[in-house]
Design a protein around this motif. Structure first.
Motif, PDB file in Angstrom:
ATOM      1  N   SER A 159       0.858  -1.186   0.000  1.00 58.76           N
ATOM      2  CA  SER A 159       0.000   0.000   0.000  1.00 58.76           C
ATOM      3  C   SER A 159       0.894   1.235   0.000  1.00 58.76           C
ATOM      4  O   SER A 159       1.797   1.345   0.822  1.00 58.76           O
ATOM      5  CB  SER A 159      -0.864  -0.010   1.266  1.00 58.76           C
ATOM      6  OG  SER A 159      -1.354   1.283   1.531  1.00 58.76           O
ATOM      7  N   GLU A 160       0.633   2.144  -0.946  1.00 61.67           N
ATOM      8  CA  GLU A 160       1.472   3.361  -1.013  1.00 61.67           C
ATOM      9  C   GLU A 160       1.293   4.219   0.224  1.00 61.67           C
ATOM     10  O   GLU A 160       2.184   4.923   0.656  1.00 61.67           O
ATOM     11  CB  GLU A 160       1.089   4.186  -2.240  1.00 61.67           C
ATOM     12  CG  GLU A 160       1.844   3.759  -3.472  1.00 61.67           C
ATOM     13  CD  GLU A 160       1.467   4.611  -4.665  1.00 61.67           C
ATOM     14  OE1 GLU A 160       1.080   5.780  -4.483  1.00 61.67           O
ATOM     15  OE2 GLU A 160       1.543   4.076  -5.795  1.00 61.67           O
ATOM     16  N   LYS A 161       0.090   4.169   0.797  1.00 66.93           N
ATOM     17  CA  LYS A 161      -0.210   5.082   1.889  1.00 66.93           C
ATOM     18  C   LYS A 161       0.033   4.475   3.269  1.00 66.93           C
ATOM     19  O   LYS A 161       0.432   5.176   4.184  1.00 66.93           O
ATOM     20  CB  LYS A 161      -1.681   5.527   1.788  1.00 66.93           C
ATOM     21  CG  LYS A 161      -2.006   6.239   0.473  1.00 66.93           C
ATOM     22  CD  LYS A 161      -3.349   6.941   0.500  1.00 66.93           C
ATOM     23  CE  LYS A 161      -4.548   6.059   0.280  1.00 66.93           C
ATOM     24  NZ  LYS A 161      -4.560   5.210  -0.892  1.00 66.93           N
ATOM     25  N   TYR A 162      -0.217   3.201   3.411  1.00 64.57           N
ATOM     26  CA  TYR A 162      -0.258   2.664   4.768  1.00 64.57           C
ATOM     27  C   TYR A 162       0.803   1.604   5.093  1.00 64.57           C
ATOM     28  O   TYR A 162       0.865   1.155   6.231  1.00 64.57           O
ATOM     29  CB  TYR A 162      -1.663   2.108   5.041  1.00 64.57           C
ATOM     30  CG  TYR A 162      -2.741   3.149   4.819  1.00 64.57           C
ATOM     31  CD1 TYR A 162      -2.781   4.306   5.590  1.00 64.57           C
ATOM     32  CD2 TYR A 162      -3.695   3.004   3.814  1.00 64.57           C
ATOM     33  CE1 TYR A 162      -3.750   5.285   5.382  1.00 64.57           C
ATOM     34  CE2 TYR A 162      -4.671   3.974   3.597  1.00 64.57           C
ATOM     35  CZ  TYR A 162      -4.694   5.107   4.380  1.00 64.57           C
ATOM     36  OH  TYR A 162      -5.645   6.077   4.173  1.00 64.57           O
ATOM     37  N   GLU A 176      -4.722  10.971  -2.645  1.00 65.96           N
ATOM     38  CA  GLU A 176      -5.211  10.508  -3.952  1.00 65.96           C
ATOM     39  C   GLU A 176      -5.759  11.680  -4.749  1.00 65.96           C
ATOM     40  O   GLU A 176      -5.912  11.606  -5.951  1.00 65.96           O
ATOM     41  CB  GLU A 176      -6.358   9.497  -3.767  1.00 65.96           C
ATOM     42  CG  GLU A 176      -5.933   8.217  -3.120  1.00 65.96           C
ATOM     43  CD  GLU A 176      -7.125   7.315  -2.786  1.00 65.96           C
ATOM     44  OE1 GLU A 176      -8.226   7.504  -3.338  1.00 65.96           O
ATOM     45  OE2 GLU A 176      -6.925   6.413  -1.956  1.00 65.96           O
TER      46      GLU A 176
END
Ligand SMILES: Nc1ccn([C@H]2C[C@H](O)[C@@H](COP(=O)(O)OP(=O)(O)OP(=O)(O)O)O2)c(=O)n1
Length: 198
Positions: A159-162, A176
Motif C-alpha cells: 500500500s502506497e499510503k499505509y 489521492e
C-alpha cells in the motif's frame, strides 16, 4: 471447468508458519483460535477534531490514552485505534475482523472486516464506534486476524499510503486527490501541539 478452492489457515497452520511467511509480534499462543489469532488494542486512540470530515484534505485530531482503569467510549464518535501487534504477511491475504464478544457489547470496528494486502507489514488501524456507552481497557483482545490463500498470480504490491504503519494512521485519502506532503506535515504539527499541552 477447474474448481478453485480458497483456503483459510487453521490456528495450527498460523503457528507453524510464524517467522516464515507470517510475523505476529508479540505473539502469545493462548490467543490462537481454531482458524484465527486475536490481536489486542494499543492504549492510544485518535479522535478527529473536525465537525465535518473532509476527504480531500488532512483532518485535525487529538490523541487520547486509555488508562488502566478504562475509558468510556461514547456513541456518535469515531475512535481510531491500532493493534499492539506488528504483523507481516507474505503470499497470503490477511483480514482483520471484530471479535464476536466485542460486537455483543455494541462495539464495532472496521465494518465488514478489513482486507490487507499480501505483503502488508505494520500495525493495523482500528476504526471503532459504539451504539451505547461502553468501557474499554488497554490491551483487550479486540479483533481477530485470519489468513487466506490466494488463487492465481498475485505480485505483492505494498500500500502506497499505509505500508509500514507503526502508529494510528488517520485517512490519507487526500493524497489521492492531489494534496502533497506539506498538508500532512501540518497535520502532524497539530498532533504534536495537542500532545504537548495535554
Ligand atoms: N483498517 C485497516 C485496513 C487496512 N490496513 C492496512 C492493511 C492494508 O494492506 C493496507 C491498505 O489497506 P487498503 O487497501 O484497504 O487501503 P486503501 O485502499 O485506502 O489504500 P491503498 O490505495 O494504499 O491500498 O492498510 C490497516 O492497517 N488498517
Amino acid at each position: 471447468m477447474k474448481e478453485t478452492q480458497i483456503m483459510i489457515l487453521s490456528g495450527q497452520d498460523i503457528q507453524s508458519r510464524l517467522g516464515k511467511d507470517i510475523v505476529i509480534d508479540p505473539f502469545d499462543p493462548s490467543r490462537l483460535s481454531p482458524n484465527s489469532y486475536n490481536l489486542t488494542l494499543h492504549d492510544e486512540l485518535l479522535v478527529y477534531e473536525e465537525v465535518v470530515l473532509d476527504s480531500a484534505s488532512p483532518n485535525r485530531y487529538r490523541r487520547l490514552t486509555i488508562p488502566e482503569e478504562g475509558l468510556t467510549l461514547q456513541p456518535g464518535t469515531l475512535y481510531l485505534g491500532r493493534t499492539t501487534e506488528h504483523t507481516e504477511t507474505h503470499g497470503l491475504v490477511p483480514i482483520i475482523q471484530g471479535r464476536s464478544s466485542v460486537g455483543r457489547l455494541g462495539l464495532f470496528l472496521n465494518p465488514g472486516g478489513s482486507l490487507g494486502h499480501a505483503g502488508y507489514r505494520g500495525t493495523w488501524t482500528l476504526e471503532l464506534h459504539c451504539v451505547q456507552p461502553v468501557r474499554i481497557y488497554p490491551h483487550i483482545q479486540i479483533c481477530q486476524i485470519t489468513y487466506w490463500e490466494i488463487s492465481g498470480d498475485s505480485p505483492e504490491e505494498a500500500s502506497e499510503k499505509y505500508q509500514n504503519s507503526n502508529d494510528i494512521q488517520p485517512s490519507l485519502m487526500h493524497r489521492e486527490l492531489g494534496f502533497d506532503d506539506r498538508d500532512t506535515q501540518l497535520e502532524l504539527g497539530f498532533d504534536e501541539a495537542i500532545r504537548s499541552t495535554s
